[in-house]
Design an enzyme around this catalytic site. Sequence first.
Site, PDB file in Angstrom:
ATOM      1  N   ILE A 463       1.700  -3.484  -4.301  1.00 50.82           N
ATOM      2  CA  ILE A 463       0.698  -3.150  -5.319  1.00 50.82           C
ATOM      3  C   ILE A 463       0.026  -4.473  -5.669  1.00 50.82           C
ATOM      4  O   ILE A 463       0.702  -5.411  -6.116  1.00 50.82           O
ATOM      5  CB  ILE A 463       1.358  -2.556  -6.571  1.00 50.82           C
ATOM      6  N   HIS A 464      -1.276  -4.535  -5.459  1.00 51.37           N
ATOM      7  CA  HIS A 464      -1.962  -5.810  -5.578  1.00 51.37           C
ATOM      8  C   HIS A 464      -2.887  -5.812  -6.791  1.00 51.37           C
ATOM      9  O   HIS A 464      -3.539  -4.793  -7.056  1.00 51.37           O
ATOM     10  CB  HIS A 464      -2.801  -6.034  -4.305  1.00 51.37           C
ATOM     11  N   PRO A 465      -3.005  -6.840  -7.540  1.00 47.20           N
ATOM     12  CA  PRO A 465      -2.222  -8.077  -7.501  1.00 47.20           C
ATOM     13  C   PRO A 465      -1.088  -8.026  -8.526  1.00 47.20           C
ATOM     14  O   PRO A 465      -1.332  -7.912  -9.715  1.00 47.20           O
ATOM     15  CB  PRO A 465      -3.243  -9.145  -7.899  1.00 47.20           C
TER      16      PRO A 465
END
Length: 489
Positions: A463-465
């Site tokens: 899961i970014h950021p």
Amino acid sequence: MAAFSRAKHRWKRDNLFRVLTRNLTGKYDYDLVVIGGGSGGLACSKEAALVGQKVAVLDYVEPSVKGTKWGLGGTCVNVGCIPKKLMHQAALLGTAVKDAKKYGWQIPEPIFHDWYISFFLFSRSAGLLLPSNERKEEMIGNLHQNHIYLLIATGGRPKYPTNIPGAMEHGITSDDIFWLRKSPGKTIIVLNSSDVALECAGFLTGIGLDTTVMVRSIALRGFDQQMAVLVTDYMEAYGTKFAWKCIPKKVEKLTSGALQVTWMEINTSKEYQDTYDCILWAVGRAPETKLLGLDKLGVQINKETGKIIVRPDESTSVPNIYAFGDIAEGRPELTPTAIKAGKLLAHRLAGRSSELMNYHSVATTVFTPLEYGCVGLSEEEAEKRHGKDGIEVYHAFYKPLEFTVAERDAGQCYLKVVCEREGDQKILGLHFTGPNAGELMQGFALSLKCGATYSHLLQTVGIHPTCAEEVIKVNITKRSGLDATVTGC
Ligand code: FAD
């Protein structure tokens, strides 16, 4: 469920007799008598009542040496996890306010923390939420049996050192710190490797108090020692002072009211002195068995630790007497384990299940300024069990995005995944320092319960950021000797 709170007076043995005596029909009034109304005792008794048992809870709080006392609920809600986490949050907010300026917030100077407001808010929000009357009715079962179970969940209390003049007279413990009406001021915390001491030092520093930690040997014994060093390094950079390899010698009260503390550096035998407003002893906890006269019943106790020796089903050496939570030998001193063990025991005693508490791979977090969350084996323990060549350690130094704008040093933000070396590389332990470590670690604890491997990590999309995505991206092994610093996005 009947709760007998004895805040003012020691509960008398008569009370126990009344609860344990058979009524006119020759049956006991209760199926279970739980001694100790803390995390474990209350969870167990509520669960037992829900499955139809008639339960009495006996809770008694011995005031601290300084006279601090509280009501039902035990350590966690009154003098443990809850007030500690709220003070930790107060400290984090102080750091966030400083960060906020870098993000463009205009904040009038100076900012300072008002201890009394924290105390006031905490004392209203902590403590036990008792069930409504309706709920209580529901919890009282009417099953009467011809045998009675005695469950001991009396937890532990902080110890004072015995051989240091002035220690007890002038010092406080974690039983007092959260109930002080005014700021402790300049504080020295003497620790015996406990996480509680570092947590207290962290929030005191965070709210702007001059705080020193005196350490005899190492911090965070029992935890991964590489991680422990990162935690204390961060704290030093954050402003907490450390007196390493030192032991206190005496505490004197000066006419000014200040406390003069004398200590010795172990390696050089040199003595030092400084004055403080407060000295907090965090030199370990003693189990609460002495008032119970368990030896007369034949309940086996570990003479060294004072804890009750238990089997995997929480039974003691005496039939029908069980012990769980902090009072039981070899159990993690954590609220969720006391709660879960208590609930499972209630189900087993009611004949509803035979499930035992699984004490393996219990995740935990140390709420220091840089939080440290972990689950499973430390690197040292994994090496001991599997050999140095039997494990692979993946690691990374990463920089939380939120640290960049705030220009905060991320030198101690680190994670490592300790795996078996062969096959799919089953994960044996996972360690993480960084923001919200507790929140992050819970999900990984689940994955370890499901037998997660390094291959599973590689298959997971991040899961970014976030900081959590760094865990599933980790690819440098310690064995390779390559630089483990994460670069770029
Ligand atoms: P307790 O909650 O201690 O309850 C025991 C009860 O028995 C108490 O009410 C006591 O007064 C009563 N009692 C004692 N003797 C008698 C007697 N003779 N007769 C009747 N009643 C008696 N754990 C976490 O999981 N996360 C954390 O973040 C965390 N932070 C902590 C921070 C601090 C400062 C401390 C001190 C502890 C922390 N803990 C934390 C540990 C957690 O609080 C304990 O593991 C948990 O409370 C143990 O539950 P228990 O039911 O065994 O005992």
